[in-house]
Design an enzyme around this catalytic site. Sequence first.
Site, mmCIF file in Angstrom:
data_model
loop_
_atom_site.group_PDB
_atom_site.id
_atom_site.type_symbol
_atom_site.label_atom_id
_atom_site.label_comp_id
_atom_site.label_asym_id
_atom_site.label_seq_id
_atom_site.Cartn_x
_atom_site.Cartn_y
_atom_site.Cartn_z
ATOM 1 N N CYS A 11 0.869 -1.191 0.000
ATOM 2 C CA CYS A 11 0.000 0.000 0.000
ATOM 3 C C CYS A 11 0.897 1.229 0.000
ATOM 4 O O CYS A 11 2.056 1.148 -0.414
ATOM 5 C CB CYS A 11 -0.978 -0.034 1.169
ATOM 6 S SG CYS A 11 -0.218 0.029 2.806
ATOM 7 N N ASN A 14 2.231 1.428 4.446
ATOM 8 C CA ASN A 14 2.522 0.169 5.150
ATOM 9 C C ASN A 14 2.211 0.267 6.647
ATOM 10 O O ASN A 14 2.866 -0.368 7.473
ATOM 11 C CB ASN A 14 3.973 -0.296 4.917
ATOM 12 C CG ASN A 14 4.267 -1.736 5.330
ATOM 13 O OD1 ASN A 14 5.384 -2.075 5.701
ATOM 14 N ND2 ASN A 14 3.277 -2.606 5.259
ATOM 15 N N CYS A 16 -1.493 0.834 7.431
ATOM 16 C CA CYS A 16 -2.937 0.565 7.546
ATOM 17 C C CYS A 16 -3.341 -0.671 6.730
ATOM 18 O O CYS A 16 -3.583 -1.751 7.292
ATOM 19 C CB CYS A 16 -3.758 1.766 7.087
ATOM 20 S SG CYS A 16 -3.513 3.262 8.081
ATOM 21 N N ARG A 17 -3.410 -0.547 5.417
ATOM 22 C CA ARG A 17 -3.990 -1.615 4.599
ATOM 23 C C ARG A 17 -3.102 -2.833 4.434
ATOM 24 O O ARG A 17 -3.552 -3.965 4.656
ATOM 25 C CB ARG A 17 -4.388 -1.055 3.222
ATOM 26 C CG ARG A 17 -5.528 -0.067 3.293
ATOM 27 C CD ARG A 17 -5.645 0.718 2.006
ATOM 28 N NE ARG A 17 -4.483 1.589 1.803
ATOM 29 C CZ ARG A 17 -4.269 2.322 0.722
ATOM 30 N NH1 ARG A 17 -5.126 2.264 -0.283
ATOM 31 N NH2 ARG A 17 -3.198 3.095 0.631
ATOM 32 N N SER A 18 -1.847 -2.632 4.014
ATOM 33 C CA SER A 18 -1.031 -3.821 3.727
ATOM 34 C C SER A 18 -0.635 -4.620 4.976
ATOM 35 O O SER A 18 -0.616 -5.859 4.910
ATOM 36 C CB SER A 18 0.181 -3.495 2.840
ATOM 37 O OG SER A 18 1.051 -2.583 3.451
ATOM 38 N N ASP A 127 -8.149 3.908 1.029
ATOM 39 C CA ASP A 127 -7.214 4.338 2.065
ATOM 40 C C ASP A 127 -8.001 4.832 3.289
ATOM 41 O O ASP A 127 -8.748 5.802 3.184
ATOM 42 C CB ASP A 127 -6.363 5.477 1.482
ATOM 43 C CG ASP A 127 -5.273 5.922 2.413
ATOM 44 O OD1 ASP A 127 -5.323 5.548 3.609
ATOM 45 O OD2 ASP A 127 -4.374 6.640 1.960
HETATM 46 P P1 4NP Z 1 -1.814 2.846 4.109
HETATM 47 O O1 4NP Z 1 -2.449 4.211 4.674
HETATM 48 O O2 4NP Z 1 -1.247 3.172 2.737
HETATM 49 O O3 4NP Z 1 -2.967 1.930 4.032
HETATM 50 O O4 4NP Z 1 -0.750 2.437 5.106
HETATM 51 C C1 4NP Z 1 -1.745 5.415 4.732
HETATM 52 C C2 4NP Z 1 -0.886 5.644 5.765
HETATM 53 C C3 4NP Z 1 -0.225 6.840 5.858
HETATM 54 C C4 4NP Z 1 -0.435 7.823 4.898
HETATM 55 C C5 4NP Z 1 -1.285 7.586 3.847
HETATM 56 C C6 4NP Z 1 -1.937 6.365 3.757
HETATM 57 N N1 4NP Z 1 0.229 9.078 5.001
HETATM 58 O O5 4NP Z 1 -0.042 9.957 4.178
HETATM 59 O O6 4NP Z 1 1.081 9.238 5.880
#
Ligand code: 4NP
Length: 159
Positions: A11, A14, A16-18, A127
């Site tokens: 993702c 790294n 939240c989703r992955s 997201d």
């Molecule tokens: P992820 O979510 O891609 O599912 O881990 C996010 C985590 C952090 C951010 C964006 C999406 N950020 O902008 O810091």
Amino acid sequence: MTEPVKVLFVCLGNICRSPSAEGVFREEVRKAGLEDQILIDSCGTGDWHVGKEPDSRAIAAARKRGVDIGDLRARQFRSEDLDEFDYILVMDRQNLADIRDIWRQNGGTEPVLFLGYGRSGYDEVPDPYYGGNHGFEHVLDLIHEASEGLLTHIREQLA
Ligand code: 4NP
């Protein structure tokens, strides 16, 4: 003993989703008794959260479903992952575009949308970072459904 099948979830951050996908799929694989045959990892296209544990909301939502992701630590995607992993499973179209750019230069395993293995009708895992807790439940629902499809697919390959 043959080499394990290697699965990488990708993702943006790294956190939240992955890592949620890594935890949920690892649990599915464990329940199927295939933990020696399927190796699982996750990473992000971005580097902002490298070394950090998953978002506290992701940890809490996963824990409610009996999945512990608290020990995972974020790392950034690297081009060598395309040579090492058999499945590169991305969460959304931006992740796909980012990894495809590297894949075009590097070759190796072609990245695909993870939800292509599910039947939810969604093709992207949204997201949840800037949303509320409901977003994390929705993410887990989508991930769980696609994990079952992925495991069925890999079992057919292993058979
Ligand atoms: P992820 O979510 O891609 O599912 O881990 C996010 C985590 C952090 C951010 C964006 C999406 N950020 O902008 O810091």
